[in-house]
Scaffold this active site. Structure first.
Site, PDB file in Angstrom:
ATOM      1  N   GLU A 139      -0.939  -9.137  -0.293  1.00 11.92           N
ATOM      2  CA  GLU A 139      -2.435  -9.066  -0.349  1.00 11.92           C
ATOM      3  C   GLU A 139      -3.329  -9.018  -1.072  1.00 11.92           C
ATOM      4  O   GLU A 139      -4.010 -10.177  -0.963  1.00 11.92           O
ATOM      5  CB  GLU A 139      -2.925  -8.478   0.983  1.00 11.92           C
ATOM      6  CG  GLU A 139      -2.004  -8.996   2.370  1.00 11.92           C
ATOM      7  CD  GLU A 139      -2.265  -7.234   2.920  1.00 11.92           C
ATOM      8  OE1 GLU A 139      -2.246  -5.893   2.877  1.00 11.92           O
ATOM      9  OE2 GLU A 139      -3.085  -7.933   4.032  1.00 11.92           O
ATOM     10  N   ALA A 150       0.731  -1.070   0.037  1.00 13.93           N
ATOM     11  CA  ALA A 150       0.115  -0.326  -0.070  1.00 13.93           C
ATOM     12  C   ALA A 150       0.919   1.252  -0.171  1.00 13.93           C
ATOM     13  O   ALA A 150       2.028   1.237   0.127  1.00 13.93           O
ATOM     14  CB  ALA A 150      -0.879   0.242   1.210  1.00 13.93           C
ATOM     15  N   GLU A 208       4.588  -5.147   7.305  1.00 15.23           N
ATOM     16  CA  GLU A 208       4.126  -4.126   7.417  1.00 15.23           C
ATOM     17  C   GLU A 208       4.528  -4.028   9.134  1.00 15.23           C
ATOM     18  O   GLU A 208       4.648  -2.646   9.123  1.00 15.23           O
ATOM     19  CB  GLU A 208       2.128  -4.352   7.578  1.00 15.23           C
ATOM     20  CG  GLU A 208       1.945  -4.692   6.145  1.00 15.23           C
ATOM     21  CD  GLU A 208       1.621  -5.756   6.085  1.00 15.23           C
ATOM     22  OE1 GLU A 208       2.522  -6.419   5.436  1.00 15.23           O
ATOM     23  OE2 GLU A 208       0.587  -6.009   4.574  1.00 15.23           O
ATOM     24  N   GLY A 227       0.340  -4.961   1.253  1.00  8.75           N
ATOM     25  CA  GLY A 227      -0.459  -5.051   0.694  1.00  8.75           C
ATOM     26  C   GLY A 227      -0.672  -5.384  -1.092  1.00  8.75           C
ATOM     27  O   GLY A 227      -1.492  -5.690  -1.794  1.00  8.75           O
TER      28      GLY A 227
HETATM   29  C1  HXC Z   1       5.069   4.514  -1.159  1.00  9.98           C
HETATM   30  C2  HXC Z   1       7.125   3.308  -2.145  1.00  9.98           C
HETATM   31  C3  HXC Z   1       6.699   2.013  -1.645  1.00  9.98           C
HETATM   32  C4  HXC Z   1       5.058   2.320  -0.549  1.00  9.98           C
HETATM   33  C5  HXC Z   1       8.451   1.562  -2.827  1.00  9.98           C
HETATM   34  N1  HXC Z   1       7.857   3.161  -2.987  1.00  9.98           N
HETATM   35  N2  HXC Z   1       7.286   1.028  -1.871  1.00  9.98           N
HETATM   36  N3  HXC Z   1       5.966   4.058  -2.090  1.00  9.98           N
HETATM   37  N4  HXC Z   1       4.783   3.071  -0.973  1.00  9.98           N
HETATM   38  N5  HXC Z   1       5.060   0.877  -0.761  1.00  9.98           N
HETATM   39  C6  HXC Z   1       8.461   4.297  -3.958  1.00  9.98           C
HETATM   40  C7  HXC Z   1      10.173   4.666  -3.005  1.00  9.98           C
HETATM   41  O1  HXC Z   1       9.446   5.528  -1.603  1.00  9.98           O
HETATM   42  C8  HXC Z   1      10.516   4.759  -4.135  1.00  9.98           C
HETATM   43  O2  HXC Z   1      11.069   6.819  -3.722  1.00  9.98           O
HETATM   44  C9  HXC Z   1      10.424   4.470  -4.849  1.00  9.98           C
HETATM   45  O3  HXC Z   1       9.220   3.316  -4.849  1.00  9.98           O
HETATM   46  C10 HXC Z   1      11.822   3.901  -4.951  1.00  9.98           C
HETATM   47  O4  HXC Z   1      11.721   2.156  -4.150  1.00  9.98           O
HETATM   48  P1  HXC Z   1      13.531   2.256  -3.159  1.00  9.98           P
HETATM   49  O5  HXC Z   1      12.991   2.348  -2.207  1.00  9.98           O
HETATM   50  O6  HXC Z   1      14.455   3.258  -3.357  1.00  9.98           O
HETATM   51  O7  HXC Z   1      14.168   1.570  -4.554  1.00  9.98           O
HETATM   52  P2  HXC Z   1      14.534  -0.883  -3.557  1.00  9.98           P
HETATM   53  O8  HXC Z   1      15.883   0.600  -2.657  1.00  9.98           O
HETATM   54  O9  HXC Z   1      15.214  -0.762  -4.790  1.00  9.98           O
HETATM   55  O10 HXC Z   1      13.789  -0.729  -2.438  1.00  9.98           O
HETATM   56  C11 HXC Z   1      13.003  -1.809  -3.541  1.00  9.98           C
HETATM   57  C12 HXC Z   1      11.755  -2.067  -1.550  1.00  9.98           C
HETATM   58  C13 HXC Z   1      11.408  -0.591  -0.812  1.00  9.98           C
HETATM   59  C14 HXC Z   1      12.354  -3.363  -1.004  1.00  9.98           C
HETATM   60  C15 HXC Z   1      10.258  -2.523  -2.514  1.00  9.98           C
HETATM   61  O11 HXC Z   1      11.186   0.107  -1.599  1.00  9.98           O
HETATM   62  C16 HXC Z   1      10.096  -1.040   0.251  1.00  9.98           C
HETATM   63  O12 HXC Z   1      11.203  -1.973   1.208  1.00  9.98           O
HETATM   64  N6  HXC Z   1       9.421  -0.234   0.338  1.00  9.98           N
HETATM   65  C17 HXC Z   1       8.788  -0.593   1.135  1.00  9.98           C
HETATM   66  C18 HXC Z   1       7.810  -2.006   1.157  1.00  9.98           C
HETATM   67  C19 HXC Z   1       6.812  -2.126   2.844  1.00  9.98           C
HETATM   68  O13 HXC Z   1       7.162  -1.699   3.225  1.00  9.98           O
HETATM   69  N7  HXC Z   1       5.382  -2.447   1.473  1.00  9.98           N
HETATM   70  C20 HXC Z   1       4.855  -2.533   2.937  1.00  9.98           C
HETATM   71  C21 HXC Z   1       3.760  -1.219   2.923  1.00  9.98           C
HETATM   72  S1  HXC Z   1       2.691  -1.344   4.457  1.00  9.98           S
HETATM   73  P3  HXC Z   1      11.138   7.860  -4.164  1.00  9.98           P
HETATM   74  O14 HXC Z   1      10.505   8.854  -4.488  1.00  9.98           O
HETATM   75  O15 HXC Z   1      11.988   7.687  -3.134  1.00  9.98           O
HETATM   76  O16 HXC Z   1      11.668   7.113  -5.230  1.00  9.98           O
HETATM   77  C22 HXC Z   1       1.103  -2.276   2.787  1.00  9.98           C
HETATM   78  C23 HXC Z   1       0.150  -1.835   4.761  1.00  9.98           C
HETATM   79  C24 HXC Z   1      -1.295  -3.478   3.445  1.00  9.98           C
HETATM   80  O17 HXC Z   1       1.363  -2.938   2.792  1.00  9.98           O
HETATM   81  C25 HXC Z   1      -2.193  -3.390   5.109  1.00  9.98           C
HETATM   82  C26 HXC Z   1      -3.623  -2.841   4.143  1.00  9.98           C
HETATM   83  C27 HXC Z   1      -3.276  -3.591   2.643  1.00  9.98           C
END
Ligand code: HXC
Length: 258
Positions: free
Chosen positions: A112, A65, A132, A109
């Site tokens: 999911e 998400a 998460e 998400g």
């Molecule tokens: C918003 C995101 C994002 C996310 C990545 N980006 N994931 N933006 N929400 N979930 C954005 C980054 O901020 C970044 O933007 C760009 O995408 C590229 O990501 P990087 O981090 O620079 O890439 P990399 O180093 O290759 O790492 C990839 C990654 C990492 C491992 C996927 O981005 C990551 O850990 N993302 C978050 C994963 C996460 O925590 N997901 C769960 C979210 S909570 P900029 O502008 O800096 O270039 C969730 C709740 C669900 O999903 C509950 C309800 C459904």
């Protein structure tokens, strides 16, 4: 139909919906989920489409998400305005088969949403995770429920509590995905799989999907009774006539429009 956060293609009776927010690793926001619902419903009622494929990019099915959108949400926004519930689960109402084609990150998400598909095919580049806890929340779209059903309690707890990602091989070994395909061939092969299903009678595909989903909601004997009703009802359909007669006449069945 044009969408801001989705790309759409069709290949015969197969529709491909591609999540498309490349700058944010396909992070799932409200607009994308609204559009996804619209696209899914449009294809579900389109008689020219029998099977839907949901995919992302080579880098990410979806990295979760959208954290930037969520960071300042409060209880009112999430509970009263029904965040997730308002637009994430349209896919569960789709009657035709939905295949998830996963390459790259499939996290939070994203994982999911993938698990709401009927089955998943992974590229060898796929990585699945439920991180998460690291952003201070529980999963909210079924991760604590569908993941243990898919891969068992121990693996699910491990992934949910440590945030460990599993690769495509582990995902296949544990039953999260049905097949693993070299990344460069993923879409070609998934479309071929979808086309194979699209040649079957869509009416029966809808019934099989519905009956399998009952397996997660009922007891075994209730589920078998549910299946038996569809099986008996099949003898009142043109698909049964065509399928069985084609076999006996040693010809390919023609399920067009059935
Ligand atoms: C918003 C995101 C994002 C996310 C990545 N980006 N994931 N933006 N929400 N979930 C954005 C980054 O901020 C970044 O933007 C760009 O995408 C590229 O990501 P990087 O981090 O620079 O890439 P990399 O180093 O290759 O790492 C990839 C990654 C990492 C491992 C996927 O981005 C990551 O850990 N993302 C978050 C994963 C996460 O925590 N997901 C769960 C979210 S909570 P900029 O502008 O800096 O270039 C969730 C709740 C669900 O999903 C509950 C309800 C459904």
């Amino acid at each position: 139909m044009q969408y801001q956060d989705l790309l759409i293609e069709t290949h015969g009776k197969v529709a491909v919906i591609r999540l498309n927010r490349p700058k944010a690793m396909n992070a799932l926001n409200d607009n994308m989920m609204n559009e996804l619902g619209e696209a899914l419903y449009a294809f579900d009622k389109d008689p020219a489409v029998n099977v839907i494929v949901l995919t992302g990019s080579e880098k990410a099915f979806a990295a979760g998400a959208d954290i930037a959108a969520m960071v300042n949400y409060d209880y009112q926004e999430t509970h009263t305005n029904n965040y997730i519930g308002r637009n994430w689960e349209h896919i569960l109402n789709v009657r035709k088969p939905v295949i998830g084609a996963v390459a790259g990150y499939c996290l939070g998400g994203g994982c999911e949403l993938a698990m709401m598909c009927d089955f998943l095919v992974a590229a060898d580049s796929a990585k699945f995770g439920q991180p998460e806890i690291k952003v201070g929340v529980t999963p909210g779209a079924g991760g604590t429920q569908r993941l243990p059903r898919a891969i068992g309690k121990s693996k699910a707890m491990d992934m949910l509590l440590t945030t460990r990602m599993i690769d495509a091989a582990e995902a296949e070994r544990t039953g999260l995905v049905s097949r693993v395909i070299p990344a460069e061939k993923l879409m070609e092969e998934v479309v071929a799989i979808a086309q194979q299903i699209a040649e079957m009678p869509v009416s029966v595909a809808i019934q099989i999907k519905d009956a399998v989903n009952q397996a997660f909601e009922t007891t075994l004997s209730q589920g078998v009774r549910y299946e038996r009703r569809y099986f008996h009802a099949g003898f009142g359909t043109p698909a049964q006539r065509e399928g069985m007669n084609a076999f006996l006449e040693k010809r390919k069945p023609n399920f067009e429009g059935l």
